[in-house]
Design a protein around this motif. Structure first.
Motif, PDB file in Angstrom:
ATOM      1  N   GLY A  28      57.262  39.304  23.001  1.00 49.96           N
ATOM      2  CA  GLY A  28      58.094  39.883  23.685  1.00 49.96           C
ATOM      3  C   GLY A  28      58.783  39.753  24.675  1.00 49.96           C
ATOM      4  O   GLY A  28      59.962  40.254  25.324  1.00 49.96           O
ATOM      5  N   PHE A  29      58.028  39.024  25.618  1.00 46.63           N
ATOM      6  CA  PHE A  29      58.456  38.395  26.824  1.00 46.63           C
ATOM      7  C   PHE A  29      59.792  37.598  26.839  1.00 46.63           C
ATOM      8  O   PHE A  29      60.261  37.400  27.910  1.00 46.63           O
ATOM      9  N   ILE A  30      59.935  37.151  25.768  1.00 44.18           N
ATOM     10  CA  ILE A  30      60.873  36.299  25.527  1.00 44.18           C
ATOM     11  C   ILE A  30      62.258  36.733  26.102  1.00 44.18           C
ATOM     12  O   ILE A  30      63.346  36.231  26.299  1.00 44.18           O
ATOM     13  N   VAL A  31      62.683  38.239  25.600  1.00 46.55           N
ATOM     14  CA  VAL A  31      63.882  38.516  25.921  1.00 46.55           C
ATOM     15  C   VAL A  31      64.122  39.335  27.575  1.00 46.55           C
ATOM     16  O   VAL A  31      65.206  39.729  27.593  1.00 46.55           O
ATOM     17  N   TRP A  32      62.942  39.086  28.362  1.00 46.89           N
ATOM     18  CA  TRP A  32      63.242  39.575  29.518  1.00 46.89           C
ATOM     19  C   TRP A  32      64.578  39.347  30.508  1.00 46.89           C
ATOM     20  O   TRP A  32      64.865  40.358  30.786  1.00 46.89           O
ATOM     21  N   HIS A  33      64.846  38.050  30.422  1.00 47.56           N
ATOM     22  CA  HIS A  33      65.924  37.783  31.117  1.00 47.56           C
ATOM     23  C   HIS A  33      67.439  37.949  30.626  1.00 47.56           C
ATOM     24  O   HIS A  33      68.204  38.120  31.327  1.00 47.56           O
ATOM     25  N   GLY A  34      67.118  38.393  29.629  1.00 50.84           N
ATOM     26  CA  GLY A  34      68.481  39.043  28.661  1.00 50.84           C
ATOM     27  C   GLY A  34      68.802  40.635  28.900  1.00 50.84           C
ATOM     28  O   GLY A  34      69.428  41.389  28.055  1.00 50.84           O
ATOM     29  N   GLY A  35      67.632  41.112  29.238  1.00 52.91           N
ATOM     30  CA  GLY A  35      67.311  42.643  29.401  1.00 52.91           C
ATOM     31  C   GLY A  35      67.739  43.325  30.826  1.00 52.91           C
ATOM     32  O   GLY A  35      68.308  42.655  31.583  1.00 52.91           O
ATOM     33  N   LEU A  36      67.546  44.693  30.845  1.00 55.51           N
ATOM     34  CA  LEU A  36      67.961  45.416  31.799  1.00 55.51           C
ATOM     35  C   LEU A  36      67.220  44.968  33.106  1.00 55.51           C
ATOM     36  O   LEU A  36      67.881  45.419  34.363  1.00 55.51           O
ATOM     37  N   TRP A  50      62.977  31.415  28.254  1.00 57.36           N
ATOM     38  CA  TRP A  50      62.425  30.325  27.007  1.00 57.36           C
ATOM     39  C   TRP A  50      61.006  29.694  26.995  1.00 57.36           C
ATOM     40  O   TRP A  50      60.103  30.023  26.159  1.00 57.36           O
ATOM     41  N   THR A  51      60.648  28.944  28.147  1.00 55.89           N
ATOM     42  CA  THR A  51      59.485  28.110  28.157  1.00 55.89           C
ATOM     43  C   THR A  51      58.589  28.858  28.713  1.00 55.89           C
ATOM     44  O   THR A  51      57.379  28.318  28.800  1.00 55.89           O
ATOM     45  N   ASN A  52      58.704  30.084  28.875  1.00 56.57           N
ATOM     46  CA  ASN A  52      57.422  30.932  29.376  1.00 56.57           C
ATOM     47  C   ASN A  52      56.388  31.136  28.277  1.00 56.57           C
ATOM     48  O   ASN A  52      55.491  31.631  28.478  1.00 56.57           O
ATOM     49  N   MET A  53      56.941  30.809  26.925  1.00 56.18           N
ATOM     50  CA  MET A  53      56.259  31.106  25.689  1.00 56.18           C
ATOM     51  C   MET A  53      55.111  30.034  25.862  1.00 56.18           C
ATOM     52  O   MET A  53      54.049  30.333  25.176  1.00 56.18           O
ATOM     53  N   ILE A  54      55.310  29.088  26.478  1.00 53.29           N
ATOM     54  CA  ILE A  54      54.098  28.059  26.570  1.00 53.29           C
ATOM     55  C   ILE A  54      53.670  27.872  28.087  1.00 53.29           C
ATOM     56  O   ILE A  54      53.171  26.793  28.176  1.00 53.29           O
ATOM     57  N   VAL A 104      57.166  30.393  18.509  1.00 51.02           N
ATOM     58  CA  VAL A 104      57.884  31.365  19.020  1.00 51.02           C
ATOM     59  C   VAL A 104      59.210  30.535  19.912  1.00 51.02           C
ATOM     60  O   VAL A 104      60.106  30.895  20.055  1.00 51.02           O
ATOM     61  N   LEU A 105      58.361  29.651  20.730  1.00 51.70           N
ATOM     62  CA  LEU A 105      59.229  28.695  21.487  1.00 51.70           C
ATOM     63  C   LEU A 105      60.338  28.071  20.645  1.00 51.70           C
ATOM     64  O   LEU A 105      61.429  28.059  21.081  1.00 51.70           O
TER      65      LEU A 105
END
Length: 439
Positions: free
Chosen positions: A145-153, A394-398, A424-425
């Motif tokens: 779920g962390f993948i969306v953080w920078h596109g969020g609030l 994006w690359t937080n996933m790995i 997920v990446l």
């Protein structure tokens, strides 16, 4: 997919080292690249590393507190019942994976610190309730779920450039969130990830014989409340068991938080998230004694963060001071045109993120280079900023840096979940690329 996932997990299990070894190798790699690709001497690179080593000290403490306070809150009787009730809605391993992913996506879209902790805690509660669910995939789903953080609030880049007087205001002006977070391309990316990531995680469920289940008894946090002492009550022990003291301190926190949101709107930064967790933890445990015992139990999980984050700060110091981050960014600019610029900005940011795993730090390094290139090509500053933001996410996933809080809560190693996170990446890279290129 099951065959690919099994291969990926075996690969990570065999070759992915402990996160400390990973950061040590990254440190040496950046040192060598700095000496090779920039004008920096070995002594200068050592100096950059040492000068930057404590650059994330404040942030490290914030992460320690968010992990510890999240643990404390989750171990309170009230919160345990709430998580348990939510977990009871999952009736099968497949629905458990989807539910954890959706909760994590929502939490991280609201605030990344909140989402990281809540997702992992909820995954542990699900593991206690649902039989035959793969625990590794469950925690990987919570982290995904962390993948969306920078596109969020709480995205640090879009919020920064929407603030008067931000560091690059003279260059790009103040850009409202309607052009970044609530733009068409960003909403398309976020919605697509909300749909595709849960489905991917469900698709990656291993075969029954490959499922890594965990004994629910191993997930118990231990005794949070000590037995009442048999000896005569003392003034000190009465204070430790005082509900009145808890009420007054809790009230102090609640009043401040209410005032904060009334005067500043929905400003859910990391410090506010921590204060919410601490205030609720104090209130929900009832007495200072119960609260402190929960803190003692939670403190066992923060060691990796304390020792590893300074090494990433040292890497950031070398990347920034030597100009190595600029070398990487300019390499992508040199192969870009008006059609591919946003895409290559995203890829460049994804690579830089391995070495500067901080959204704000990465923006400070890449913005001057990318904004000049956008100006030369007569392209949007807002979309350029969001391309960097999505590359950071994006690359937080790995990247084990951000997985440490979830892994500490779960009691797993990075290699246990990275085989799943690799897919997920790949998926998110495709989704974000399409969003930036076509919208």
């Amino acid at each position: 997919m099951k065959t690919l996932t099994r291969f990926s997990n075996a690969l990570m299990e065999r070759y992915l080292p402990d996160p400390y070894i990973f950061v040590a190798i990254l440190t040496l790699l950046v040192f060598l690249l700095g000496v090779t690709l920039t004008d920096s001497t070995p002594i200068e690179m050592v100096t950059y590393w040492g000068d930057g080593f404590w650059g994330l000290l404040s942030f490290t403490m914030q992460m320690v507190v968010v992990l510890l306070a999240g643990h404390v809150l989750a171990s309170s009787p009230i919160f345990k019942k709430l998580l348990s009730a939510m977990a009871s809605t999952a009736k099968s391993p497949g629905s458990a994976i989807i539910l954890v992913t959706v909760v994590s996506l929502i939490g991280c879209w609201i605030n990344w610190g909140f989402g990281l902790v809540i997702g992992a805690l909820f995954a542990k509660e699900i593991a206690r309730k649902v039989k035959n669910v793969d625990y590794r995939l469950l925690i990987a789903s919570a982290y995904s779920g962390f993948i969306v953080w920078h596109g969020g609030l709480a995205g640090s880049v879009p919020l920064s450039i929407a603030t008067e007087g931000h560091p690059f205001a003279e260059k790009m002006g103040v850009i409202p969130t309607t052009e970044t977070l609530f733009s068409t391309y960003n909403l398309v990316i976020v919605i697509a990830l909300f749909i595709s990531v849960p489905l991917l995680n469900r698709w990656m469920m291993p075969r029954k014989e490959d499922t890594f289940s965990i004994d629910p008894s191993l997930l118990e946090e231990g005794t949070e409340v000590e037995q009442e002492e048999k000896e005569k009550k003392t003034p000190a022990s009465r204070l430790e068991g005082s509900y009145v003291l808890t009420f007054l301190i809790g009230l102090l926190g609640v009043v401040y938080l209410v005032q904060h949101f009334i005067t500043k709107g929905f400003d859910l930064n990391l410090n506010i998230v921590n204060l919410i967790f601490i205030t609720l933890g104090i209130i929900c445990h009832g007495t200072p004694k119960n609260f402190l015992v929960a803190v003692k139990n939670a403190a066992k999980t923060v060691g990796d963060i304390v020792i590893q984050f300074p090494f990433y700060a040292g890497i950031m110091g070398m990347m920034v001071a030597s100009g190595l981050a600029g070398v990487v960014s300019e390499a992508f600019i040199n192969i870009s045109n008006e059609h591919t610029f946003y895409l290559f900005t995203f890829y460049a940011a994804g690579i830089v993120n391995f070495f500067i795993p901080s959204g704000g730090g990465q923006w400070a390094v890449q913005a001057p280079i990318m904004l000049d290139a956008a100006s030369a090509l007569d392209l949007s500053y807002a979309k350029t900023a969001m391309a960097i933001a999505w590359g950071d996410a994006w690359t937080n996933m790995i990247q084990p840096f951000w997985a440490l809080p979830a892994l500490a809560i779960a009691g797993l190693r990075a290699k246990d979940i990275m085989g799943f996170c690799l897919f997920v990446l790949i998926l998110s890279g495709i989704v974000i690329s399409i969003g930036l290129f076509f919208f």
